[in-house]
Design an enzyme around this catalytic site. Structure first.
Site, PDB file in Angstrom:
ATOM      1  N   CYS A  15       1.164  -1.277  -0.072  1.00 60.50           N
ATOM      2  CA  CYS A  15      -0.363  -0.221   0.064  1.00 60.50           C
ATOM      3  C   CYS A  15       0.804   1.152  -0.045  1.00 60.50           C
ATOM      4  O   CYS A  15       1.645   1.448   0.091  1.00 60.50           O
ATOM      5  CB  CYS A  15      -1.143  -0.181   1.471  1.00 60.50           C
ATOM      6  SG  CYS A  15      -2.283  -1.373   1.473  1.00 60.50           S
ATOM      7  N   TYR A  60      -5.840 -13.556  -3.095  1.00 54.95           N
ATOM      8  CA  TYR A  60      -4.674 -13.370  -1.858  1.00 54.95           C
ATOM      9  C   TYR A  60      -5.882 -13.675  -0.360  1.00 54.95           C
ATOM     10  O   TYR A  60      -6.911 -13.435  -0.810  1.00 54.95           O
ATOM     11  CB  TYR A  60      -5.127 -11.327  -2.679  1.00 54.95           C
ATOM     12  CG  TYR A  60      -4.971 -10.770  -1.460  1.00 54.95           C
ATOM     13  CD1 TYR A  60      -3.327 -11.248  -0.485  1.00 54.95           C
ATOM     14  CD2 TYR A  60      -5.097  -9.068  -0.658  1.00 54.95           C
ATOM     15  CE1 TYR A  60      -3.068 -10.348   0.354  1.00 54.95           C
ATOM     16  CE2 TYR A  60      -4.714  -8.515   0.354  1.00 54.95           C
ATOM     17  CZ  TYR A  60      -3.673  -9.121   0.822  1.00 54.95           C
ATOM     18  OH  TYR A  60      -3.432  -8.015   1.656  1.00 54.95           O
ATOM     19  N   HIS A  64      -2.922 -11.860   4.065  1.00 52.78           N
ATOM     20  CA  HIS A  64      -3.603 -11.431   5.904  1.00 52.78           C
ATOM     21  C   HIS A  64      -4.633 -12.109   5.979  1.00 52.78           C
ATOM     22  O   HIS A  64      -5.794 -12.369   4.713  1.00 52.78           O
ATOM     23  CB  HIS A  64      -3.677  -9.687   5.662  1.00 52.78           C
ATOM     24  CG  HIS A  64      -2.037  -9.056   4.983  1.00 52.78           C
ATOM     25  ND1 HIS A  64      -1.711  -8.822   4.064  1.00 52.78           N
ATOM     26  CD2 HIS A  64      -0.362  -9.339   5.818  1.00 52.78           C
ATOM     27  CE1 HIS A  64      -0.831  -8.104   3.898  1.00 52.78           C
ATOM     28  NE2 HIS A  64       0.456  -8.234   4.723  1.00 52.78           N
ATOM     29  N   ASP A 115       3.429  -8.732   9.159  1.00 56.56           N
ATOM     30  CA  ASP A 115       3.810  -8.837   8.238  1.00 56.56           C
ATOM     31  C   ASP A 115       5.339  -7.725   8.267  1.00 56.56           C
ATOM     32  O   ASP A 115       6.079  -7.798   8.176  1.00 56.56           O
ATOM     33  CB  ASP A 115       2.972  -8.352   7.116  1.00 56.56           C
ATOM     34  CG  ASP A 115       3.190  -9.549   5.758  1.00 56.56           C
ATOM     35  OD1 ASP A 115       4.669  -9.349   5.466  1.00 56.56           O
ATOM     36  OD2 ASP A 115       2.648  -8.861   4.765  1.00 56.56           O
TER      37      ASP A 115
END
Ligand code: ADP
Ligand code: SF4
Length: 692
Positions: free
Chosen positions: A32, A171, A174, A267
């Protein structure tokens, strides 16, 4: 061009990823950035520079695939319909121009999105409150919702192909993703074929990988991002149980495994809490279960560690988000044998704060980050000098070092004078606080390069006063007729900051120390009370230092929690946990109202109810006062300035406006970029405007 050491050849081997080939093993994983769908030109320029710097794969941030996954304020990617394709095409063009592959991370956030913008109720495997404190509940997905989700993902993959992406992600990297919600029994209580056994919980993940391969697999590689461990022990997915089993079950299905740990704060842990390579113990098993290329991250900046990771069979490609932000040219610097020029990430997460604040991310180490398009700044190129002028830079902290380096790179004659015997200013002092060693890289990178510049001279132990400056500047003597003051700032000892606009009453009754005192080696005595009205890391890190030195420590702050701004750097939870574990007494939501001999008076922020705490040493972490006396003295002597021939006099960094280290570095860089250039317009950078 210098040649790379053959020891690093292995890092430059091409890697086949399904139908596409990466030119080397450097892989910018999705990250991001606060640019997203709101600022596509800013984003494309930033990604393009990574490709130019040698990364073989350059990925987007998370890109929402549908209006049921709306991240609200956050500026992420968006691919809700065809009209979103052109913005993303800007990025693929910029990446392809420099021979890299472009990857897109498609996301559905499930119950992690509150959908404030779209107003569509969020969806989840089972009914559940959203994971923020928003008063929103996600509804349980029906079979038709599941079919729709697959359709949306497929359509997004096709649009990504149209936008010319080379890799398309499925994805579950997360705990913030719908696919992870299906995988986890914490969120998935379904009793149909999508819930219950692991095989059932994996079903949707498998189907979406298959859908994506079928839709775009002829041209695009299908990558999977998967969090093999949530660091929740038996409550979550761990690399010893289901994390491993999922990889076993899907081993050969994707074209590439991008594996990490979850949540994002794990992470992207900061260097205060985790060192380079911290994810290896979790992801290390993956390669033994698949023949497909494996990518992992761990804030890797050392080329030797990278070689070792490949040689030991931990991963096939070196994944990086932050190291690629701090140095977009990291691969090229290894390739060209310029290892000493690598601008190593310091693990501070100021970049991450940009995402949380929904503004283009900045970077402590790389002042050009986020400025590539709007100011046209390149991390490795800078306008050559316009004249033979000399510049005197006063102060060797982050602002002075960066200014001297950028001016030196432009070819100007520079003298850098530092009053102490040590370069680095606040960075050197702060890097000696618990956990902050890596922050010294801000100094080391710059000093290393400055020492190679023949046009820059550095003088330590040189405290200059106004007269010295006039003398240095005089044309008939040294001719350094431009002066940059980078003299920093000093923590104040009167308590003035947000809560107090007047000095705190009674400070003379107790021994008062500031962060500067403690960093300069002054010892606290007896019971220590820290009053933190600054709210970033300093109050918390000093509490840790003093507790480790054996003091009884109480940390008082008017804020709702300790070091509250560190929510933006994703450290708040870890900081508060560490201080609690150390038995530091934490008193949030209290103001310090007066000081008496051996005791201080605190007031509840809501009721004003008073309580008293024992205190022998009071540490005030409040505001800093710019060290701008020199500036004012010189300004008060216009005749002296004129006689000395001083043409420009400028304050930069903390002596201009105290702030974070990233702001000081940026300020030094900006001053060097703008030196002898046309003054910028009223708005000093380009903006991306909504088209009407
Ligand atoms: P910034 O973050 O703005 O770079 P720092 O406080 O980190 O500020 O660094 C300021 C540096 O300037 C310190 O290393 C300090 O020793 C030095 N300095 C302050 N005053 C003078 C002076 N008069 N002459 C030379 N160096 C100075
Ligand atoms: Fe690294 Fe800090 Fe830059 Fe982020 S802001 S890339 S953590 S140096």
């Amino acid at each position: 061009m210098p040649k790379r050491d053959p020891y690093y050849d292995i890092l430059f081997e091409p890697v086949q990823i399904g139908p596409v080939t990466a030119r080397n093993r450097f892989y910018q994983v999705p990250h991001c950035n606060g640019m997203g769908y709101l600022r596509p030109k800013t984003l494309a320029a930033m990604r393009g520079i990574k490709a130019e710097g040698g990364w073989a794969v350059v990925c987007t941030e998370e890109v929402e695939i549908h209006a049921t996954s709306d991240n609200g304020l956050a500026a992420e990617g968006r691919l809700w319909d065809d009209a979103d394709i052109p913005a993303l095409t800007k990025m693929t063009e910029a990446v392809h121009e420099h021979g890299a592959l472009a990857g897109i991370e498609l996301v559905h956030g499930g119950y992690s999105n509150s959908n404030h913008y779209s107003r569509i109720p969020p969806i989840a495997p089972s009914m559940i409150s959203v994971n923020s404190y928003d008063p929103v509940q996600a509804r349980s997905m029906t079979k038709s919702d599941i079919r729709n989700f697959r359709k949306w993902h497929r359509q997004a993959a096709l649009r990504a192909k149209q936008a010319d992406f080379d890799l398309v992600y499925v994805y579950a990297g997360h705990s913030l993703t719908l696919l992870m919600h299906f995988l986890s029994p914490r969120f998935n209580q379904r009793t149909d074929e999508y819930g219950g056994s692991l095989e059932n919980r994996v079903r949707l993940f498998r189907e979406v990988i298959e859908d994506t391969k079928e839709a775009v697999g002829d041209k695009c590689a299908v990558a999977v991002r998967f969090a093999v461990d949530e660091l929740l022990g038996p409550k979550g997915i761990t690399s010893e149980n289901e994390g491993r089993e999922v990889v076993e079950m899907l081993a050969e299905l994707p074209d590439l495994w991008d594996v990490n740990i979850s949540e994002w704060e794990n992470d992207s842990a900061t260097s205060r809490f985790e060192k380079e390579g911290y994810q290896e113990p979790y992801i290390g098993f993956v390669k033994s279960l698949t023949s497909k290329p494996v990518v992992g991250v761990g804030r890797y900046t050392s080329p030797d560690t990278m070689v070792s990771l490949i040689q030991r069979g931990v991963m096939d490609m070196i994944g990086a988000a932050r190291p690629s932000i701090a140095d977009p040219f990291l691969p090229n610097k290894i390739e060209e044998g310029r290892l000493d020029e690598i601008r190593e990430c310091i693990g501070c997460n100021i970049c991450v704060a940009g995402d949380w604040l929904a503004v283009p991310m900045r970077c402590t180490q790389n002042p050009t980050m986020g400025e590539e398009w709007r100011r046209g700044w390149h991390p490795e190129r800078i306008e050559p000098r316009k004249s033979d002028e000399g510049v005197l830079v006063l102060g060797g902290g982050p602002a002075g070092l960066e200014c001297a380096l950028a001016l030196g790179n432009r070819g100007y004659r520079v003298i850098l004078a530092e009053s102490s015997d040590e370069l680095g200013g606040r960075v050197s002092r702060e890097s000696r606080l618990p956990g902050l060693t890596e922050w010294g890289r801000v100094r080391d990178y710059r000093v290393g390069l400055l020492e190679k510049l023949e046009n820059v001279s550095i003088y330590c132990g040189s405290e200059l006063n106004a007269e010295d400056i006039l003398e240095f500047s005089a044309e008939d003597k040294f001719g350094f007729s431009h002066v940059m003051l980078a003299t920093g700032a000093t923590w104040r000892r009167d308590g003035i900051a947000r809560e107090h606009r007047e000095p705190i009453p009674g400070l003379s009754n107790v021994s008062v120390l500031t962060p500067d005192d403690l960093m300069n080696g002054v010892s606290a005595k007896g019971k220590v009370l820290i009053f933190d009205d600054e709210h970033f890391y300093m109050g918390g890190v000093l509490a840790e230092k003093l507790k480790l030195a054996g003091h009884d420590v109480q940390l008082v702050t008017p804020a709702p929690d300790i070091s509250t701004w560190t929510h933006n750097t994703m450290e708040q939870g870890r900081i508060q946990k560490r201080l609690l574990e150390l038995d530091v007494r934490l008193t949030p939501q209290y103001n310090l109202v007066s000081v008496h001999s051996g005791t201080v008076e605190l007031a509840c922020m809501f009721t004003d109810r008073r309580v008293y705490s024992a205190c022998d040493t009071l540490v005030l972490v409040t505001e800093r006062i710019p060290n701008d006396d020199l500036h004012h003295t010189l300004l008060a002597n216009p005749d002296g300035i004129a006689q000395a021939g001083i043409k420009t006099l400028q304050c930069i960094g903390d002596c201009w406006a105290p702030g974070i280290i990233a702001a000081a570095v940026h300020s030094g860089h900006l001053a060097a970029r703008e030196f002898e250039e046309e003054p910028p317009g009223e708005v000093p950078f380009l903006r991306e405007r909504v088209m009407l």
